[in-house]
Motif scaffolding. Structure first.
Motif, PDB file in Angstrom:
ATOM      1  N   TYR A  59       0.854  -1.182   0.000  1.00 43.91           N
ATOM      2  CA  TYR A  59       0.000   0.000   0.000  1.00 43.91           C
ATOM      3  C   TYR A  59       0.893   1.236   0.000  1.00 43.91           C
ATOM      4  O   TYR A  59       1.883   1.308   0.732  1.00 43.91           O
ATOM      5  CB  TYR A  59      -0.885   0.035   1.251  1.00 43.91           C
ATOM      6  N   PHE A  60       0.517   2.211  -0.822  1.00 44.83           N
ATOM      7  CA  PHE A  60       1.168   3.510  -0.817  1.00 44.83           C
ATOM      8  C   PHE A  60       0.139   4.524  -0.337  1.00 44.83           C
ATOM      9  O   PHE A  60      -0.951   4.635  -0.913  1.00 44.83           O
ATOM     10  CB  PHE A  60       1.692   3.857  -2.207  1.00 44.83           C
ATOM     11  N   TYR A  61       0.477   5.233   0.716  1.00 46.67           N
ATOM     12  CA  TYR A  61      -0.487   6.057   1.447  1.00 46.67           C
ATOM     13  C   TYR A  61      -0.054   7.521   1.457  1.00 46.67           C
ATOM     14  O   TYR A  61       1.139   7.838   1.585  1.00 46.67           O
ATOM     15  CB  TYR A  61      -0.581   5.539   2.892  1.00 46.67           C
ATOM     16  N   LEU A  62      -1.052   8.427   1.335  1.00 46.74           N
ATOM     17  CA  LEU A  62      -0.796   9.866   1.428  1.00 46.74           C
ATOM     18  C   LEU A  62      -1.906  10.530   2.236  1.00 46.74           C
ATOM     19  O   LEU A  62      -3.008   9.975   2.380  1.00 46.74           O
ATOM     20  CB  LEU A  62      -0.762  10.521   0.037  1.00 46.74           C
ATOM     21  N   ILE A  69       4.540  16.980   0.161  1.00 41.44           N
ATOM     22  CA  ILE A  69       3.821  15.713  -0.024  1.00 41.44           C
ATOM     23  C   ILE A  69       4.684  14.595   0.544  1.00 41.44           C
ATOM     24  O   ILE A  69       5.864  14.463   0.196  1.00 41.44           O
ATOM     25  CB  ILE A  69       3.503  15.444  -1.505  1.00 41.44           C
ATOM     26  N   ILE A  70       4.090  13.814   1.428  1.00 42.39           N
ATOM     27  CA  ILE A  70       4.779  12.704   2.085  1.00 42.39           C
ATOM     28  C   ILE A  70       4.114  11.403   1.659  1.00 42.39           C
ATOM     29  O   ILE A  70       2.884  11.298   1.641  1.00 42.39           O
ATOM     30  CB  ILE A  70       4.732  12.851   3.615  1.00 42.39           C
ATOM     31  N   LEU A  71       4.934  10.416   1.323  1.00 45.89           N
ATOM     32  CA  LEU A  71       4.434   9.113   0.883  1.00 45.89           C
ATOM     33  C   LEU A  71       4.860   8.038   1.873  1.00 45.89           C
ATOM     34  O   LEU A  71       6.016   7.984   2.284  1.00 45.89           O
ATOM     35  CB  LEU A  71       4.988   8.795  -0.512  1.00 45.89           C
ATOM     36  N   TRP A  72       3.914   7.195   2.279  1.00 46.72           N
ATOM     37  CA  TRP A  72       4.183   6.039   3.134  1.00 46.72           C
ATOM     38  C   TRP A  72       4.076   4.761   2.299  1.00 46.72           C
ATOM     39  O   TRP A  72       3.324   4.722   1.317  1.00 46.72           O
ATOM     40  CB  TRP A  72       3.174   5.932   4.274  1.00 46.72           C
ATOM     41  N   ARG A  73       4.771   3.708   2.733  1.00 49.23           N
ATOM     42  CA  ARG A  73       4.608   2.404   2.086  1.00 49.23           C
ATOM     43  C   ARG A  73       4.534   1.320   3.159  1.00 49.23           C
ATOM     44  O   ARG A  73       5.218   1.383   4.193  1.00 49.23           O
ATOM     45  CB  ARG A  73       5.759   2.115   1.122  1.00 49.23           C
ATOM     46  N   THR A  74       3.679   0.318   2.941  1.00 45.54           N
ATOM     47  CA  THR A  74       3.501  -0.745   3.932  1.00 45.54           C
ATOM     48  C   THR A  74       2.764  -1.917   3.306  1.00 45.54           C
ATOM     49  O   THR A  74       2.003  -1.736   2.349  1.00 45.54           O
ATOM     50  CB  THR A  74       2.713  -0.234   5.152  1.00 45.54           C
ATOM     51  N   ASN A  75       2.986  -3.119   3.840  1.00 46.92           N
ATOM     52  CA  ASN A  75       2.167  -4.257   3.407  1.00 46.92           C
ATOM     53  C   ASN A  75       1.007  -4.488   4.371  1.00 46.92           C
ATOM     54  O   ASN A  75       0.216  -5.409   4.184  1.00 46.92           O
ATOM     55  CB  ASN A  75       3.015  -5.537   3.261  1.00 46.92           C
ATOM     56  N   ASP A  76       0.916  -3.634   5.411  1.00 47.52           N
ATOM     57  CA  ASP A  76      -0.178  -3.699   6.381  1.00 47.52           C
ATOM     58  C   ASP A  76      -0.728  -2.293   6.588  1.00 47.52           C
ATOM     59  O   ASP A  76      -0.172  -1.503   7.343  1.00 47.52           O
ATOM     60  CB  ASP A  76       0.327  -4.291   7.703  1.00 47.52           C
TER      61      ASP A  76
END
Length: 372
Positions: A59-62, A69-76
Motif C-alpha cells: 500500500y502507498f499512502y498519502l 507531499i509525504i508518501l508512506w509504504r507498507t504491506n499492512d
C-alpha cells in the motif's frame, strides 16, 4: 479402602480430568481469539483526506501535509503508523507552495502521477497540479512538475482532483466554484475528459452541487460558523458496482468543520455519456454519516482499497472524535483534529457498496484478509 470410597474417588477424578480438559480447550480458544490480528481506529493520531493505492503487494499512502507531499509504504495498511515514509515533493514555485490538499497517487500508462491542489498562501487561489515519476517504485526516481491543470477559462477555484479510466478514456473529477465567491461560497463536483494525465481534452461539466439540506450544513450545533455561508460538495472518488454496470462517484458534503460532514453518492450507467450531466443521478440521502453513539463525527472522503489477497474491500475515510472543530472557523484550520480510519465494505443485492456505520475507537476490527 472399600469399594464405595474407591468408586466416588474415581468419579471425582473423572470430573476433575474433564474440567481440566474443558478448561484447556476454553483457554486455547480464548488465546486463539485474542491472538487473531485486529486493529482499532484511528490509524494515525491525525491526518486529513487519507488516500491509498495497492500495487505489487504494498500500500502507498498519502494525506494532507500542507507544504509538502509525504508518501508512506507498507504491506499492512492498519499499521501505517510504523511504516517508512518519505518526503517526495517540496514545492519551489510560490504559486503552488501552500495548502497542498488531498494528494492522490495514480499509476497511468506505466508512470506514477500525484494529483493535488495548492495555492500561493491564499486558499481562494487554489488550483490543481500534477507531478510525474517514471520509476517503477514511487519511492525511487524523482517526481517532476508536469504543471497546473487548467480547469476553465476563468481559472475558477479548484481542489481535490482525482482521475479514473473508463473504456480507455481518462477522466478528471474535482471540486470547484462555478464563479468566484462574493458573499456565499458554493463548491460543486465537475468532470472532464483528459488528453493526457496533465491536460484536459474537454470543457468541465458540472454533475453535482449542494442542493439537499444535508449538503448545505455550515453552522455547528452551538451556533459557531464560518464568516460566510459555505455549501460543500468536494473530494470526489470513483468506484464501480460489483458487476461494473454503473460508475459511482462518492463525494463529501457540508462543512468539514461541522459534525455533519457526510458522504454522498452519484451514479451513472457505464454505457452512458459521462460528460452529459443528465447521465448522473444523486442519492437523496447520504450514504455514510456521523455516529453520535460511537463518538465519530464529520465522516468523509472515502477511498476504496483491496485486502492484500484481494478477497475483501475496505475503505479509508477521515473523521473526528470530537463534535466540532475547536481551533477556529476556517476549514483550513481543521487539519489537526481529523484522523484516518478504515472499515470493511460489503455489497447490497444490487452490487452497490454498503459502507455501514462508523465504528468506535475502542472496537477491535479484524485486519484485512491476507495481511502479513
Amino acid at each position: 479402602m472399600n469399594k464405595n470410597t474407591a468408586y466416588f474417588i474415581g468419579i471425582i477424578f473423572s470430573i476433575i480430568l474433564l474440567y481440566s480438559c474443558n478448561s484447556k480447550e476454553t483457554q486455547s480458544s480464548q488465546k486463539e481469539i485474542e491472538s487473531e490480528a485486529t486493529f482499532t481506529n484511528p490509524l494515525l493520531p491525525t491526518g486529513a483526506r487519507p488516500w491509498a493505492t495497492f500495487y505489487n503487494g504494498e500500500y502507498f499512502y498519502l494525506q494532507d501535509a500542507d507544504d509538502r507531499i509525504i508518501l508512506w509504504r507498507t504491506n499492512d495498511i492498519t499499521n501505517i503508523k510504523n511504516a517508512p515514509s518519505k518526503e517526495i515533493w517540496i514545492p519551489k514555485d510560490k504559486n503552488s507552495a501552500s495548502h497542498l490538499w488531498a494528494p492522490e497517487l495514480h499509476r497511468i500508462d506505466g508512470k506514477w502521477y500525484i494529483y493535488f491542489a495548492a495555492d500561493d498562501g491564499n486558499t481562494d487561489n487554489h488550483q490543481l497540479y500534477v507531478i510525474e515519476n517514471e520509476a517503477e517504485d514511487p519511492f525511487e526516481g524523482e517526481f517532476i512538475m508536469k504543471g497546473r491543470i487548467k480547469t476553465d477559462k476563468e481559472d475558477n477555484w479548484a481542489i481535490h482532483p482525482s482521475v479514473f479510466k473508463h473504456k480507455e478514456e481518462l477522466y478528471l473529477i474535482w471540486s470547484g466554484w462555478q464563479t468566484r465567491r462574493i458573499e456565499t461560497e458554493t463548491q460543486c463536483i465537475y468532470i472532464a475528459k483528459m488528453e493526457n494525465p496533465w491536460t484536459l481534452a474537454s470543457e468541465r461539466v458540472l454533475i453535482s452541487k449542494p442542493e439537499y439540506e444535508w449538503e448545505r450544513q455550515w453552522i455547528n450545533p452551538d451556533g459557531s460558523k464560518t464568516g460566510y455561508p459555505i455549501y460543500v460538495n468536494e473530494d470526489p472518488q470513483c468506484y464501480y458496482t460489483k458487476d461494473k454496470n454503473k460508475i459511482l462517484i462518492y463525494y463529501a458534503a457540508s462543512g468539514t468543520w461541522t459534525p455533519y460532514y457526510a458522504v454522498g453518492l452519484l451514479a451513472a450507467d457505464s454505457n452512458s455519456d459521462l460528460l452529459d450531466a443528465k447521465s448522473w443521478t444523486k442519492s437523496e440521502i447520504p450514504v455514510f454519516i456521523q455516529n453520535i453513539e460511537n463518538q465519530v463525527f464529520a465522516t468523509g472522503t472515502p477511498c476504496f482499497i483491496p485486502s492484500p489477497d484481494g478477497e475483501e474491500t475496505y475503505f479509508l475515510y477521515q473523521a473526528r472524535s470530537i463534535e466540532k472543530e475547536p481551533y477556529g472557523s476556517l476549514p483550513a484550520s481543521t487539519m489537526d483534529t481529523r484522523s484516518p480510519r478504515l472499515q470493511k465494505m460489503e455489497w447490497d443485492e444490487d452490487g452497490v457498496p454498503i459502507l455501514g456505520e462508523a465504528l468506535s475507537e475502542i472496537e477491535k476490527i479484524k485486519k484485512p484478509s491476507g495481511t502479513k
